[in-house]
Design a protein around this motif. Structure first.
Motif, PDB file in Angstrom:
ATOM      1  N   UNK A   1       0.853  -1.193   0.000  1.00 26.46           N
ATOM      2  CA  UNK A   1       0.000   0.000   0.000  1.00 26.46           C
ATOM      3  C   UNK A   1       0.887   1.241   0.000  1.00 26.46           C
ATOM      4  N   UNK A   2       0.255   2.380   0.015  1.00 22.42           N
ATOM      5  CA  UNK A   2       0.988   3.637  -0.097  1.00 22.42           C
ATOM      6  C   UNK A   2       1.012   4.109  -1.539  1.00 22.42           C
ATOM      7  N   UNK A   3       2.137   4.667  -1.956  1.00 19.22           N
ATOM      8  CA  UNK A   3       2.234   5.292  -3.273  1.00 19.22           C
ATOM      9  C   UNK A   3       2.609   4.272  -4.358  1.00 19.22           C
ATOM     10  N   UNK A   4       1.655   3.353  -4.615  1.00 21.56           N
ATOM     11  CA  UNK A   4       1.777   2.406  -5.727  1.00 21.56           C
ATOM     12  C   UNK A   4       0.499   2.498  -6.555  1.00 21.56           C
ATOM     13  N   UNK A   5       0.588   1.983  -7.773  1.00 18.91           N
ATOM     14  CA  UNK A   5      -0.557   2.097  -8.683  1.00 18.91           C
ATOM     15  C   UNK A   5      -1.727   1.205  -8.269  1.00 18.91           C
ATOM     16  N   UNK A   6      -1.408   0.004  -7.742  1.00 19.52           N
ATOM     17  CA  UNK A   6      -2.468  -0.958  -7.416  1.00 19.52           C
ATOM     18  C   UNK A   6      -2.235  -1.541  -6.017  1.00 19.52           C
ATOM     19  N   UNK A   7      -2.536  -0.784  -4.977  1.00 23.67           N
ATOM     20  CA  UNK A   7      -2.376  -1.330  -3.634  1.00 23.67           C
ATOM     21  C   UNK A   7      -3.346  -2.486  -3.401  1.00 23.67           C
ATOM     22  N   UNK A   8      -2.940  -3.415  -2.530  1.00 19.81           N
ATOM     23  CA  UNK A   8      -3.823  -4.527  -2.229  1.00 19.81           C
ATOM     24  C   UNK A   8      -3.062  -5.745  -1.743  1.00 19.81           C
ATOM     25  N   UNK A   9      -3.754  -6.882  -1.763  1.00 16.87           N
ATOM     26  CA  UNK A   9      -3.195  -8.167  -1.335  1.00 16.87           C
ATOM     27  C   UNK A   9      -2.883  -8.994  -2.574  1.00 16.87           C
ATOM     28  N   UNK A  10      -1.705  -9.630  -2.575  1.00 23.53           N
ATOM     29  CA  UNK A  10      -1.271 -10.388  -3.747  1.00 23.53           C
ATOM     30  C   UNK A  10      -0.670 -11.741  -3.344  1.00 23.53           C
ATOM     31  N   UNK A  11      -0.713 -12.650  -4.281  1.00 24.36           N
ATOM     32  CA  UNK A  11      -0.115 -13.972  -4.097  1.00 24.36           C
ATOM     33  C   UNK A  11       1.409 -13.838  -4.024  1.00 24.36           C
ATOM     34  N   UNK A  12       2.009 -14.484  -3.043  1.00 22.81           N
ATOM     35  CA  UNK A  12       3.459 -14.467  -2.890  1.00 22.81           C
ATOM     36  C   UNK A  12       4.059 -15.651  -3.631  1.00 22.81           C
ATOM     37  N   UNK A  13       4.828 -15.370  -4.662  1.00 25.57           N
ATOM     38  CA  UNK A  13       5.488 -16.423  -5.426  1.00 25.57           C
ATOM     39  C   UNK A  13       6.834 -16.764  -4.772  1.00 25.57           C
ATOM     40  N   UNK A  14       7.290 -17.999  -4.926  1.00 26.31           N
ATOM     41  CA  UNK A  14       8.574 -18.395  -4.313  1.00 26.31           C
ATOM     42  C   UNK A  14       9.723 -17.502  -4.780  1.00 26.31           C
ATOM     43  N   UNK A  15      10.513 -17.033  -3.827  1.00 25.81           N
ATOM     44  CA  UNK A  15      11.687 -16.239  -4.163  1.00 25.81           C
ATOM     45  C   UNK A  15      11.408 -14.829  -4.626  1.00 25.81           C
ATOM     46  N   UNK A  16      10.189 -14.348  -4.441  1.00 26.55           N
ATOM     47  CA  UNK A  16       9.842 -13.006  -4.925  1.00 26.55           C
ATOM     48  C   UNK A  16      10.664 -11.938  -4.202  1.00 26.55           C
ATOM     49  N   UNK A  17      11.191 -10.989  -4.962  1.00 29.37           N
ATOM     50  CA  UNK A  17      11.964  -9.883  -4.405  1.00 29.37           C
ATOM     51  C   UNK A  17      11.065  -8.670  -4.174  1.00 29.37           C
ATOM     52  N   UNK A  18      11.593  -7.692  -3.433  1.00 30.49           N
ATOM     53  CA  UNK A  18      10.866  -6.444  -3.190  1.00 30.49           C
ATOM     54  C   UNK A  18      10.554  -5.750  -4.516  1.00 30.49           C
TER      55      UNK A  18
END
Length: 262
Positions: free
Chosen positions: A191-208
């Motif tokens: 959330x904050x200053x992003x285009x699409x704030x919300x909840x998302x699926x966490x994929x293995x090894x996902x980076x910031x």
């Protein structure tokens, strides 16, 4: 990693008949049977197997069929009709029209959770297809609960491994009484200053950085220098961390992008 869409396996449903008459199934409580005797229409009945594993059949009364295959039950009924002097060399045909006893359960994040019949050999992906495949919130890791020889085991199976082209993943065969549980995929929040704030699926090894991309990237007012992560430790205490683009996102991380003042 691209989400596995096992619902494509639903074509397996076309090969699954509603009527079972297989050598390797056993009749049990709740099964609905249709029984005919050739040349004797008065002996055609539809009956359900009782909790005691019995059925009531004309002329011969209560017949124990629980634990028998359909063919064995046919032979038993034919023998009773003949030994009772009712019919000479009767030809009995028994069909299971509803299989309630030979079932397993599919729970969790599938499109059609419930109990499904198992007529003979069925693999994990066969049963998932019968349950309509995984829904959009499903994890690829599936818990399989099985009881064999009185011992209950729980096994985690990665569906992605089964669907690999190299065929290294094991697609286990299932038996009545097994339970498949498909859990919800791990999530992160942004959330904050992003285009699409919300909840998302966490994929293995996902980076910031990948997480920011999933959130549509920074808004015009967002700044990469203002990224923070709220993360709970093993004791449940919340910490606010400064992170780098290459840092890994963890389950239930809350990523916050600050507004730029320049």
């Amino acid at each position: 990693m691209k989400k596995i869409m096992v619902s494509l396996c639903a074509m397996a449903l076309l090969a699954f008949g509603a009527i079972a008459h297989a050598q390797d199934i056993q009749l049990g409580a709740g099964d609905m049977l249709k029984i005919d005797v050739y040349g004797n229409p008065d002996l055609s009945v539809e009956t359900r197997v009782s909790e005691q594993g019995t059925i009531s059949y004309p002329l011969v009364g209560e017949v124990k069929v629980g634990g028998m295959s359909p063919m064995e039950a046919e032979k038993k009924i034919a023998g009773l009709l003949e030994s009772g002097g009712f019919i000479r060399k009767p030809h009995v045909n028994l069909v299971v029209t509803q299989m309630q006893s030979q079932q397993l359960s599919v729970l969790g994040q599938v499109n059609k959770p419930g109990r499904f019949p198992v007529d003979g050999k069925r693999s994990l992906t066969d049963i998932l297809a019968m349950a309509g495949g995984l829904n959009e919130d499903a994890d690829d890791r599936i818990t399989l609960v099985r009881t064999r020889d009185g011992k209950t085991t729980r096994e985690q199976i990665n569906l992605a491994d089964i669907m690999q082209a190299d065929g290294n993943g094991t697609n286990p065969d299932l038996l009545p009484g097994d339970v498949i549980y498909v859990s919800r995929a791990p999530r992160f929040y942004i959330y904050g200053e992003v285009q699409k704030p919300g909840s998302y699926r966490l994929e293995p090894g996902m980076s910031i950085l990948q997480a920011l991309s999933v959130g549509g990237g920074l808004s015009p007012r967002g700044t990469e220098r203002g990224v923070r992560v709220k993360r709970r430790d093993e004791n449940g205490v919340m910490h606010i961390l400064e992170v780098k683009h290459e840092d890994r996102v963890q389950v239930n991380d809350v990523i916050y992008v600050k507004e730029s003042f320049f």
